[in-house]
Write a protein that holds these residues in place. Structure first.
Motif, PDB file in Angstrom:
ATOM      1  N   GLU A  92       0.856  -1.182   0.000  1.00  0.00           N
ATOM      2  CA  GLU A  92       0.000   0.000   0.000  1.00  0.00           C
ATOM      3  C   GLU A  92       0.900   1.243   0.000  1.00  0.00           C
ATOM      4  O   GLU A  92       1.272   1.747   1.062  1.00  0.00           O
ATOM      5  CB  GLU A  92      -0.865   0.031   1.270  1.00  0.00           C
ATOM      6  CG  GLU A  92      -1.841  -1.114   1.405  1.00  0.00           C
ATOM      7  CD  GLU A  92      -3.129  -0.873   0.601  1.00  0.00           C
ATOM      8  OE1 GLU A  92      -3.299   0.243   0.056  1.00  0.00           O
ATOM      9  OE2 GLU A  92      -3.947  -1.796   0.533  1.00  0.00           O
TER      10      GLU A  92
ATOM     11  N   ILE B 177       1.086  11.833   0.279  1.00  0.00           N
ATOM     12  CA  ILE B 177       2.081  10.778   0.503  1.00  0.00           C
ATOM     13  C   ILE B 177       2.468  10.100  -0.807  1.00  0.00           C
ATOM     14  O   ILE B 177       3.640   9.815  -1.044  1.00  0.00           O
ATOM     15  CB  ILE B 177       1.582   9.807   1.580  1.00  0.00           C
ATOM     16  CG1 ILE B 177       1.627  10.563   2.916  1.00  0.00           C
ATOM     17  CG2 ILE B 177       2.423   8.533   1.627  1.00  0.00           C
ATOM     18  CD1 ILE B 177       1.070   9.857   4.086  1.00  0.00           C
ATOM     19  N   ALA B 178       1.474   9.916  -1.680  1.00  0.00           N
ATOM     20  CA  ALA B 178       1.774   9.308  -2.983  1.00  0.00           C
ATOM     21  C   ALA B 178       2.725  10.189  -3.779  1.00  0.00           C
ATOM     22  O   ALA B 178       3.492   9.705  -4.606  1.00  0.00           O
ATOM     23  CB  ALA B 178       0.485   9.071  -3.765  1.00  0.00           C
TER      24      ALA B 178
ATOM     25  N   ARG C 139      -5.340   3.840   6.597  1.00  0.00           N
ATOM     26  CA  ARG C 139      -6.055   5.078   6.295  1.00  0.00           C
ATOM     27  C   ARG C 139      -7.138   4.912   5.255  1.00  0.00           C
ATOM     28  O   ARG C 139      -8.135   5.630   5.256  1.00  0.00           O
ATOM     29  CB  ARG C 139      -5.048   6.134   5.855  1.00  0.00           C
ATOM     30  CG  ARG C 139      -5.417   7.506   6.307  1.00  0.00           C
ATOM     31  CD  ARG C 139      -4.499   8.586   5.802  1.00  0.00           C
ATOM     32  NE  ARG C 139      -3.097   8.236   5.768  1.00  0.00           N
ATOM     33  CZ  ARG C 139      -2.476   7.719   4.724  1.00  0.00           C
ATOM     34  NH1 ARG C 139      -3.123   7.486   3.601  1.00  0.00           N
ATOM     35  NH2 ARG C 139      -1.182   7.433   4.786  1.00  0.00           N
TER      36      ARG C 139
ATOM     37  N   ALA D  49      -3.687  10.890   1.308  1.00  0.00           N
ATOM     38  CA  ALA D  49      -3.090   9.835   0.479  1.00  0.00           C
ATOM     39  C   ALA D  49      -2.347  10.446  -0.708  1.00  0.00           C
ATOM     40  O   ALA D  49      -1.259   9.992  -1.069  1.00  0.00           O
ATOM     41  CB  ALA D  49      -4.175   8.869   0.001  1.00  0.00           C
TER      42      ALA D  49
ATOM     43  N   THR E  36       0.427   4.355  -0.468  1.00  0.00           N
ATOM     44  CA  THR E  36      -0.003   5.567   0.237  1.00  0.00           C
ATOM     45  C   THR E  36      -0.119   5.346   1.737  1.00  0.00           C
ATOM     46  O   THR E  36      -0.278   6.285   2.499  1.00  0.00           O
ATOM     47  CB  THR E  36      -1.334   6.122  -0.300  1.00  0.00           C
ATOM     48  OG1 THR E  36      -2.365   5.196   0.010  1.00  0.00           O
ATOM     49  CG2 THR E  36      -1.271   6.367  -1.791  1.00  0.00           C
ATOM     50  N   GLU E  37      -0.043   4.088   2.172  1.00  0.00           N
ATOM     51  CA  GLU E  37      -0.013   3.825   3.612  1.00  0.00           C
ATOM     52  C   GLU E  37       1.422   3.579   4.068  1.00  0.00           C
ATOM     53  O   GLU E  37       1.683   3.286   5.231  1.00  0.00           O
ATOM     54  CB  GLU E  37      -0.865   2.591   3.962  1.00  0.00           C
ATOM     55  CG  GLU E  37      -2.258   2.595   3.362  1.00  0.00           C
ATOM     56  CD  GLU E  37      -3.359   2.990   4.335  1.00  0.00           C
ATOM     57  OE1 GLU E  37      -3.083   3.112   5.543  1.00  0.00           O
ATOM     58  OE2 GLU E  37      -4.496   3.185   3.881  1.00  0.00           O
ATOM     59  N   LEU E  38       2.356   3.612   3.113  1.00  0.00           N
ATOM     60  CA  LEU E  38       3.781   3.428   3.398  1.00  0.00           C
ATOM     61  C   LEU E  38       4.091   2.082   4.039  1.00  0.00           C
ATOM     62  O   LEU E  38       4.906   1.986   4.949  1.00  0.00           O
ATOM     63  CB  LEU E  38       4.308   4.566   4.296  1.00  0.00           C
ATOM     64  CG  LEU E  38       4.169   5.992   3.755  1.00  0.00           C
ATOM     65  CD1 LEU E  38       4.581   7.012   4.830  1.00  0.00           C
ATOM     66  CD2 LEU E  38       5.025   6.192   2.509  1.00  0.00           C
TER      67      LEU E  38
ATOM     68  N   GLY F 199      -8.187  -4.159  10.187  1.00  0.00           N
ATOM     69  CA  GLY F 199      -6.774  -4.472  10.029  1.00  0.00           C
ATOM     70  C   GLY F 199      -5.854  -3.550  10.815  1.00  0.00           C
ATOM     71  O   GLY F 199      -4.667  -3.478  10.541  1.00  0.00           O
TER      72      GLY F 199
ATOM     73  N   GLN G  17       0.210  -4.001  10.285  1.00  0.00           N
ATOM     74  CA  GLN G  17       0.478  -3.280   9.038  1.00  0.00           C
ATOM     75  C   GLN G  17       0.303  -1.779   9.209  1.00  0.00           C
ATOM     76  O   GLN G  17       0.253  -1.049   8.243  1.00  0.00           O
ATOM     77  CB  GLN G  17      -0.468  -3.772   7.931  1.00  0.00           C
ATOM     78  CG  GLN G  17      -0.060  -5.092   7.319  1.00  0.00           C
ATOM     79  CD  GLN G  17      -0.489  -6.272   8.171  1.00  0.00           C
ATOM     80  OE1 GLN G  17      -1.638  -6.352   8.573  1.00  0.00           O
ATOM     81  NE2 GLN G  17       0.431  -7.168   8.459  1.00  0.00           N
TER      82      GLN G  17
END
Ligand SMILES: Cc1cc2nc3c(=O)[nH]c(=O)nc-3n(C[C@H](O)[C@H](O)[C@H](O)COP(=O)(O)OP(=O)(O)OC[C@H]3O[C@@H](n4cnc5c(N)ncnc54)[C@H](O)[C@@H]3O)c2cc1C
Lengths: 349, 487
Positions: free
Chosen positions: A50, B254-255, B359, B251, A52-54, B423, A131
């Motif tokens: 993921e 960060i992307a 997220r 998001a 964008t979740e790093l 999760g 995670q």
């Protein structure tokens, strides 16, 4: 894939010593290799990524190279730059817990571990961490596993935090004797300079900067030195990470001294290469084990016989009895039958 | 063990307590031992006020020898010990154990050494988080993890909880910023874990100690890493009409390869509470407010702020404000940092949840929390460490209304389970304590919990340090299982 797991379990339940192994790239590292081989490479693959979740999650047998190329497609990296030293697997990388040139500024491999799935000495699958980036539920067992050299269990899967690839890099070179280089590295590290890695050898200090373009440009102007052209710079740092430079060639024992970065130059027999702003010092030469360990301990650090040499004096600095007692109890709980990599970290474990 | 019905047991308790106090009095100065009810009262709870208990005694040792002596007395008599810093913890980590001793580290307030060249500070555990940065400021250095409670909370408490702050996305948690600990084990033995080098031989016991909620050892001294102060910093404040858009904007940032120095979100209810408190000029009509900070060299900050602004707008930000001065930047942050006390002003009581979620599930989780809020008839404001997925729903209630505390606890439990379902984890930075001990049964299997007990036993074989916290016993889980959700 559960077949792989069942096979691992039945091997473990035989309660005979096992030598856990991925690509074998770190066979040289640690104490004697004992027990029957258990190869993890069949248990491979990236389970989740993921960007964008790093976070990336991969099975233990996944080649580090595969993981890194997956990250590269999204312009991300493992910022701690763990060395491959061959066909490294992700499980082996976490078990060995080694970090590369950027360690002093970007953090260590253990800093990037978010979760570990483990099989313990009784064949139980256990999940620790997860995670997500922040997680304080339960003791931090996943980071305990990092660097435990496979002595606490079979790593099945790991989740690692990833970071963006730096936008810009620059490498600068300075002629400096060791004492002045140590001083400079420590001073720069205390300033808002986008320092990424350092390497001193034979009176030459090489400095790597990583960050935003504007920050790099400004830092190059302020610091001075000779700018190394990019292809050469990249191969220099890659060779340092993989220890393929001339310094690391040949059979002379390679010692790794891990020290407070401000430790003054150490007068030791053999040649030295310094990284991590002074905190990691490599020594080539057959120094006397006891005096090396004493020198390192006096400075507040420790000495590891990293490669080659006579391992009879112990690979890692011995632990004080109270700490060894805690180690023994942990080992007893995770691996009550002494299955995993006996003696690889300490003869007692 | 706790509520003894039989008077014979009670008589025995009184005798044990008297004997313990007598022994402690021999190793502590008079003023360092509290045992009268009114003196014990201030220690009956931490920041989680829904749980209270009076200990047998509170010890306030002034030096290491006294700590060791207290531990030895308690060890020999098998009396539980709960270490305590400032008592700002939000999970009941420092809640006393009845028939136990609270060991306050409040007197350990000295900064022992700052080494600017090595960028390390060696401090006693009772030093306040902010005091370290204040002391390091002369060298243009600071201690990066900045919990919002940093004026009050101690570094010992931070180590025990692995505390985070609004700048942890870029600069790491306590775990990433501590080099060495000096620790007294329950039997009084003093050990050093970690070093001023960057690693140590053997298992990473430092990783185990950090976040161990005072259950493995008493921290006597901490060496923290100091970070150079960035030359400049600027923050963008963006308003969104929906939390989903705000989540997408995070998001997108960060992307784009940016790790902002801070990336925080507040929902409408939280924003309103905060604005009323600090008057920072937050947009009260927005469904969500996002604060995104950049720090570094001036050129770098300018570049990053520009890129983030574009991304925020592309993802639906309808208003952007960029701090134009250091004072303004601090004002924007002041509200976020005061979010808990601000919410505390609009409700008699509140409980702060602390799950971390991937997220991408943010909108689902927030929708579900809104539904639960309606079901339980309790208001809930949301504050979110958006960069790392750590969500703080603040459940508002009034403990004076019969049954309302229980309802708040039940609501909280649902949120924790929800975090695990998507999760994530039940706690990102506040710890399990007593508050979430049952939900540990949702997140971990019996075997995993057994391993945690074994880890504790490796340090504290008699289970005397902060017993009953953080790791549930099988009986907790079977009780919880009856109500539904445990593994
Ligand atoms: C308004 C407010 C805002 C907050 N914001 C944040 C935030 O942004 N981020 C965050 O992470 N937390 C936050 N917190 C939670 C809390 O401040 C932290 O958990 C903090 O680290 C607790 O420190 P303390 O000194 O108050 O510890 P205490 O509450 O006294 O104790 C906490 C735990 O640490 C143990 N302990 C304390 N000292 C020692 C020692 N010397 N040795 C061993 N164990 C010890 C105790 O036994 C207990 O288990 C906030 C709390 C409040 C009230």
């Amino acid at each position: 894939m559960s077949d792989g797991i069942e096979e691992f379990r039945s091997r473990i339940l035989e309660r005979k010593p096992l030598r856990l192994r991925g690509g074998g790239s770190k066979d040289f590292y640690g104490g004697p290799l004992q027990g029957e081989m258990l190869d993890t490479r069949g248990y491979s693959g990236i389970v989740g990524y993921e960007p964008t979740e790093l976070v990336i999650t991969a099975r233990a047998g996944t080649p580090l190279a595969e993981l890194e190329s997956a990250l590269a497609t999204r312009r991300q990296v493992l910022a701690c730059e763990p060395p491959h030293f061959g066909a490294a697997t992700v499980g082996g990388v976490v078990a060995a817990g080694l970090s590369g040139p950027r360690r002093a500024t970007a953090g260590s491999l253990r800093d990037y571990v978010l979760g570990v799935k483990l099989m313990d000495g009784e064949g139980r699958e256990l999940n620790f961490g997860g995670q997500v980036m922040k997680n304080v539920a339960g003791f931090d067992v996943s980071r305990l596993i990092a660097g435990s050299l496979g002595t606490l269990g079979l790593i099945l899967e790991v989740s690692l935090k990833v970071f963006p690839l730096p936008v810009a890099e620059a490498t600068l070179r300075f002629e400096l004797p060791q004492d002045r280089a140590l001083d400079a590295m420590n001073r720069w590290a205390g300033q808002p300079v986008p320092l990424a890695a350092t390497c001193w050898q034979d009176d030459v200090l090489t400095l790597r900067l990583c960050g935003a373009q504007a920050a790099i440009t400004a830092a190059c102007e302020n610091l001075g030195g000779e700018r190394i052209a990019e292809p050469d710079a990249t191969s220099f740092w890659a060779a340092l990470r993989e220890q393929t430079t001339a310094f690391f060639a040949g059979d002379a024992p390679l010692w790794r001294l891990s020290l407070p970065s401000v430790t003054p130059p150490l007068d030791l027999p053999g040649s030295q290469l310094i990284e991590w702003g002074g905190a990691q010092r490599w020594l080539r030469g057959a120094g006397d084990v006891a005096s090396l360990r004493e020198t390192a301990a006096k400075a507040g650090g420790h000495a590891t016989l990293f490669r080659g040499g006579d391992k009879n004096g112990g690979v890692f600095s011995p632990l004080p009895p109270a700490l060894m007692e805690v180690h023994r109890r942990l080992k007893q709980s995770f691996d009550p039958y002494g299955v995993f990599n006996p003696g690889r970290l300490y003869p007692e474990l | 063990m706790i509520n003894n019905e039989h008077s014979a047991d009670r008589a025995q308790d009184v005798a044990s307590r008297e004997a313990l106090l007598a022994e402690l009095a021999r190793v502590l100065p008079v003023e360092a031992l509290l045992s009268a009810d009114e003196d014990l009262k201030p220690y009956e709870c931490d920041g989680l006020t829904a749980y209270r208990a009076l200990p047998w005694a509170v010890a306030l040792p002034q030096n290491e020898d006294q700590v060791v002596a207290v531990l030895k007395v308690c060890h020999a008599r098998q009396v539980p010990v709960v270490a305590r810093g400032a008592g700002t913890g939000l999970s009941g980590g420092a809640t006393p154990v009845v028939q136990g001793v609270v060991l306050s580290l409040a007197k350990f307030m000295r900064i022992l050494e700052i080494d600017p060249l090595a960028r390390l500070a060696r401090v006693q555990p009772g030093v306040r988080n902010l005091a370290i940065s204040e002391a390091a400021a002369t060298y243009c250095l600071y201690y990066a993890p900045d919990p919002s409670s940093q004026i009050a909370c101690t570094i010992g408490g931070n180590v025990a909880e692995n505390s985070g702050g609004v700048h942890c996305l870029k600069y790491g948690l306590t775990l990433h910023n501590v080099a060495r600990l000096r620790v007294a084990l329950m039997n009084g033995e003093v050990i050093e874990i970690g070093s001023h080098a960057l690693d140590d031989p053997g298992y990473d016991l430092l990783a185990l100690m950090i976040g161990s909620e005072g259950m493995l050892g008493v921290v006597l001294e901490v060496t923290v890493k100091l970070t150079p102060k960035p030359r400049t910093a600027q923050v963008v404040m963006a308003s969104f009409d929906s939390v989903i858009d705000a989540g997408d904007a995070v998001a997108a940032i960060i992307a784009a390869g940016i790790i902002p120095a801070g990336l925080e979100m507040m929902d409408k209810l939280a924003t309103a509470a905060v604005e009323d408190f600090v008057h920072a000029g937050y947009d009260l009509t927005a469904a969500a407010i996002l604060l995104a900070e950049s720090d570094g060299a001036a050129e770098e900050v300018a570049e990053e702020i520009a890129t983030m602004s574009v991304l925020l707008e592309q993802n639906g930000a309808r208003q952007l404000r960029i701090s134009q001065s250091e004072a303004e930047r601090l004002k924007y942050w002041a509200g976020r940092k005061a979010a808990f006390p601000a919410v505390g002003r609009i409700t008699p009581d509140y409980m702060c949840m602390d799950g971390t979620i991937p997220r991408k599930h943010l909108s689902h989780v927030l929708t579900r929390i809104a539904e639960l809020s309606a079901e339980f008839h309790l208001r809930c404001a949301n504050v979110f460490h958006a960069g790392d997925g750590n969500l703080h729903p603040l459940i508002m209630f009034d403990a004076r209304n019969p049954g309302e505390t229980e309802r708040a606890i039940a609501f909280g439990a649902k949120i924790l389970e929800l975090s695990v379902d998507v999760g994530g984890t039940i706690t990102g930075e506040h710890g399990v304590g007593i508050e979430k001990v049952k939900q540990m049964c949702v997140q971990f299997s019996r075997e995993e919990l057994d391993k945690f007990h074994a880890v504790k036993a490796a340090f504290d074989p008699l289970t005397l340090l902060n017993p009953g916290k953080a790791v549930p016993y099988p009986r907790h889980c079977s009780e919880y299982r009856l109500t539904g959700s445990a593994k």
